[in-house]
Design a protein around this motif. Structure first.
Motif, short mmCIF file in Angstrom:
data_model
loop_
_atom_site.label_atom_id
_atom_site.label_comp_id
_atom_site.label_asym_id
_atom_site.label_seq_id
_atom_site.Cartn_x
_atom_site.Cartn_y
_atom_site.Cartn_z
N ALA A 1 49.20 71.64 -27.51
CA ALA A 1 48.70 72.91 -26.97
C ALA A 1 47.48 73.40 -27.74
O ALA A 1 46.56 73.96 -27.15
CB ALA A 1 49.81 73.96 -27.01
N ASP A 2 47.47 73.17 -29.05
CA ASP A 2 46.42 73.73 -29.91
C ASP A 2 45.13 72.93 -29.91
O ASP A 2 44.14 73.39 -30.48
CB ASP A 2 46.93 73.85 -31.35
N HIS A 3 45.13 71.75 -29.29
CA HIS A 3 43.94 70.90 -29.31
C HIS A 3 43.55 70.49 -27.90
O HIS A 3 44.39 70.35 -27.02
CB HIS A 3 44.20 69.65 -30.16
N SER A 4 42.28 70.29 -27.70
CA SER A 4 41.76 69.88 -26.39
C SER A 4 41.06 68.53 -26.52
O SER A 4 40.64 68.14 -27.61
CB SER A 4 40.78 70.92 -25.85
N GLY A 5 40.95 67.86 -25.40
CA GLY A 5 40.29 66.56 -25.39
C GLY A 5 41.28 65.42 -25.40
O GLY A 5 42.44 65.58 -25.79
N GLU A 6 40.84 64.26 -24.96
CA GLU A 6 41.70 63.09 -24.93
C GLU A 6 42.08 62.67 -26.34
O GLU A 6 41.24 62.68 -27.25
CB GLU A 6 40.99 61.94 -24.21
N MET A 7 43.34 62.33 -26.54
CA MET A 7 43.78 61.90 -27.86
C MET A 7 44.76 60.74 -27.72
O MET A 7 45.48 60.62 -26.73
CB MET A 7 44.44 63.05 -28.63
N THR A 8 44.76 59.88 -28.73
CA THR A 8 45.72 58.79 -28.77
C THR A 8 47.02 59.29 -29.39
O THR A 8 47.04 60.34 -30.05
CB THR A 8 45.18 57.63 -29.60
N VAL A 9 48.09 58.54 -29.20
CA VAL A 9 49.35 58.92 -29.83
C VAL A 9 49.25 58.88 -31.35
O VAL A 9 49.77 59.78 -32.03
CB VAL A 9 50.51 58.06 -29.30
N VAL B 1 59.22 62.34 -22.98
CA VAL B 1 59.82 63.50 -22.30
C VAL B 1 58.74 64.30 -21.59
O VAL B 1 58.89 64.69 -20.42
CB VAL B 1 60.57 64.40 -23.30
N LEU B 2 57.63 64.54 -22.27
CA LEU B 2 56.54 65.33 -21.69
C LEU B 2 55.92 64.62 -20.49
O LEU B 2 55.54 65.26 -19.50
CB LEU B 2 55.47 65.61 -22.74
N PHE C 1 54.15 67.21 -17.94
CA PHE C 1 53.36 68.20 -18.67
C PHE C 1 52.12 67.56 -19.27
O PHE C 1 51.18 68.26 -19.64
CB PHE C 1 54.20 68.83 -19.79
N ILE C 2 52.12 66.23 -19.39
CA ILE C 2 50.94 65.52 -19.87
C ILE C 2 50.71 64.30 -19.00
O ILE C 2 51.63 63.82 -18.33
CB ILE C 2 51.08 65.08 -21.36
N ARG C 3 49.49 63.82 -19.01
CA ARG C 3 49.15 62.54 -18.38
C ARG C 3 48.67 61.60 -19.48
O ARG C 3 47.90 62.00 -20.35
CB ARG C 3 48.04 62.72 -17.34
N ARG C 4 49.15 60.36 -19.38
CA ARG C 4 48.77 59.37 -20.39
C ARG C 4 48.46 58.07 -19.69
O ARG C 4 49.19 57.63 -18.80
CB ARG C 4 49.90 59.17 -21.40
N ILE C 5 47.36 57.44 -20.09
CA ILE C 5 47.03 56.11 -19.59
C ILE C 5 48.10 55.16 -20.11
O ILE C 5 48.48 55.23 -21.28
CB ILE C 5 45.64 55.68 -20.11
N GLY D 1 47.92 53.88 -23.46
CA GLY D 1 46.64 54.41 -23.91
C GLY D 1 46.75 55.86 -24.34
O GLY D 1 47.81 56.34 -24.75
N GLY D 2 45.62 56.58 -24.21
CA GLY D 2 45.55 57.94 -24.72
C GLY D 2 46.08 58.98 -23.74
O GLY D 2 46.28 58.71 -22.55
N ILE D 3 46.31 60.17 -24.26
CA ILE D 3 46.73 61.32 -23.47
C ILE D 3 45.48 61.98 -22.92
O ILE D 3 44.61 62.42 -23.67
CB ILE D 3 47.54 62.31 -24.34
N THR D 4 45.38 62.05 -21.60
CA THR D 4 44.14 62.49 -20.96
C THR D 4 44.22 63.92 -20.44
O THR D 4 43.18 64.53 -20.18
CB THR D 4 43.79 61.57 -19.78
N GLU D 5 45.42 64.45 -20.28
CA GLU D 5 45.56 65.81 -19.73
C GLU D 5 46.80 66.46 -20.29
O GLU D 5 47.85 65.82 -20.44
CB GLU D 5 45.64 65.76 -18.20
N VAL D 6 46.70 67.75 -20.62
CA VAL D 6 47.84 68.53 -21.11
C VAL D 6 47.95 69.79 -20.25
O VAL D 6 47.02 70.59 -20.20
CB VAL D 6 47.67 68.93 -22.59
#
Length: 357
Positions: free
Chosen positions: A166-174, A194-195, A200-204, A207-212
């Motif tokens: 929640a506190d960060h924006s932008g694509e991130m890896t696990v 779970v998310l 609640f999130i999209r992940r490739i 790969g990385g988490i692209t949307e929260v």
């Protein structure tokens, strides 16, 4: 009325379907195998990896019924009412998932929503043309091994991962999320799953988490987490003296929350977190009371309340995301202030969500 009730279980095989199109295809295979003789099904052609938008089932006489397709990696009991609300009064829904638990299937039945999962659990019902198809699949998720997530956002790893996302924006890896959250590697991957299942999130894939979807995620987290124990205190010299003391002293560990941590309204009660309420009260000359009081101190379940703290009127407060969750549920809840906070956070994400890169 066409009726098909098959006792046969369609066994799940192969890897768990992840993309919406693959989830739909597995569900469609189950449905096609169970349709009564002479009935057919079709759908629009989607653009991969999305699922089709509509399913059409046609009787031997040529009469058709259309269903809005809802493809999801996972559906929990709390999601069914939302799905039902999103369908129009005249529309029928067809929910597809890799697995639908018995409680979820019962809720879908109660709402009159058709469904199919990749293990063979299936119900399709319509009044015109009259059709009722039902099949029994797996009684447990075949892709969930021992120690896999329960679907509920409770415990310190969930606190840490949800707050970091929640506190960060932008694509991130696990791995980046593990570093940001401070949760263990295994726990972070479990919470991420779970998310993802709750969308609640999209992940490739791998790969990385692209949307929260931070608002929906924070609402779910606020509803799932444990309630903190609280202590109440009176301020003999008034709240203004307490606020001044807190603004001047750096040796007291606390984090303001509730209405007092927002610009919604002035509060006549100071609501905050402190690890040891008695030490906190002793340092400020507060007197314990059973009811009422000027200061409410909650004992946090995890130290995440002290991560990425903000400033509110010269006082240290929990991060804006945490304030919002506290206003939604828990000892500091206030629905009107929560709505005010939601509007503020939505209007200016750049102000409170830190870029990951």
């Amino acid at each position: 009325m066409a009726h098909q009730d098959s006792p046969d279980t369609i066994e799940a095989a192969g890897p768990k379907p992840e993309r919406p199109i693959d989830i739909y295809r597995r569900a469609a295979v189950c449905l096609e195998a169970c349709l009564p003789l002479g009935w057919t099904m079709s759908s629009d052609r989607p653009r991969s990896p999305e699922a089709p938008q509509r399913l059409v089932v046609t009787s031997p006489e040529g009469e058709s019924v259309s269903f809005a397709i809802v493809a999801s990696r996972g559906v929990l009991s709390g999601d069914v009412a939302r799905i039902a609300a999103e369908l129009s009064d005249s529309d029928r829904g067809f929910v597809c998932a890799h697995y639908l638990s018995d409680p979820v299937r019962r809720q879908l039945d109660q709402h009159g929503i058709s469904y199919a999962d990749a293990t063979g659990n299936l119900t399709l019902v319509a009044s015109r043309p009259a059709v009722w198809v039902r099949n029994r699949g797996a009684d447990a998720d075949p892709w969930r091994g021992p120690g896999r997530p329960s679907g509920v956002l409770t415990g310190e790893p969930s606190d840490r991962v949800v707050r970091a996302l929640a506190d960060h924006s932008g694509e991130m890896t696990v791995p980046e999320l593990i570093k940001l959250s401070g949760a263990s590697t295994g726990a972070t991957y479990r919470v991420v799953e779970v998310l993802m299942e709750r969308e609640f999130i999209r992940r490739i894939p791998r790969g990385g988490i692209t949307e929260v979807r931070w608002e929906q995620m924070l609402r779910a987290w606020a509803a799932d987490r444990k309630m903190c124990a609280t202590r109440r205190f009176a301020a003999p010299d008034g709240l203004e003296i307490v606020r001044n003391q807190l603004a001047e002293r750096i040796d007291i560990t606390y984090a303001l929350s509730g209405v007092g941590a927002t610009d919604y309204a002035d509060s006549d009660v100071l609501e905050l977190y402190a690890d040891d309420p008695d030490d906190f009260a002793g340092a400020l000359g507060l007197r314990p009371v059973d009811r009422g009081g000027d200061v409410v101190v909650a004992i946090p379940w995890s130290p995440v309340v002290f991560d990425r703290m903000d400033r509110a009127r010269s006082l240290r407060s929990v991060a804006p995301s945490h304030v919002y969750a506290d206003l939604l549920s828990g000892p500091f809840r206030d629905q009107e202030a929560a709505e005010h906070m939601r509007a503020r956070l939505t209007a200016d994400e750049a102000h409170w969500r830190r870029p990951i890169h």
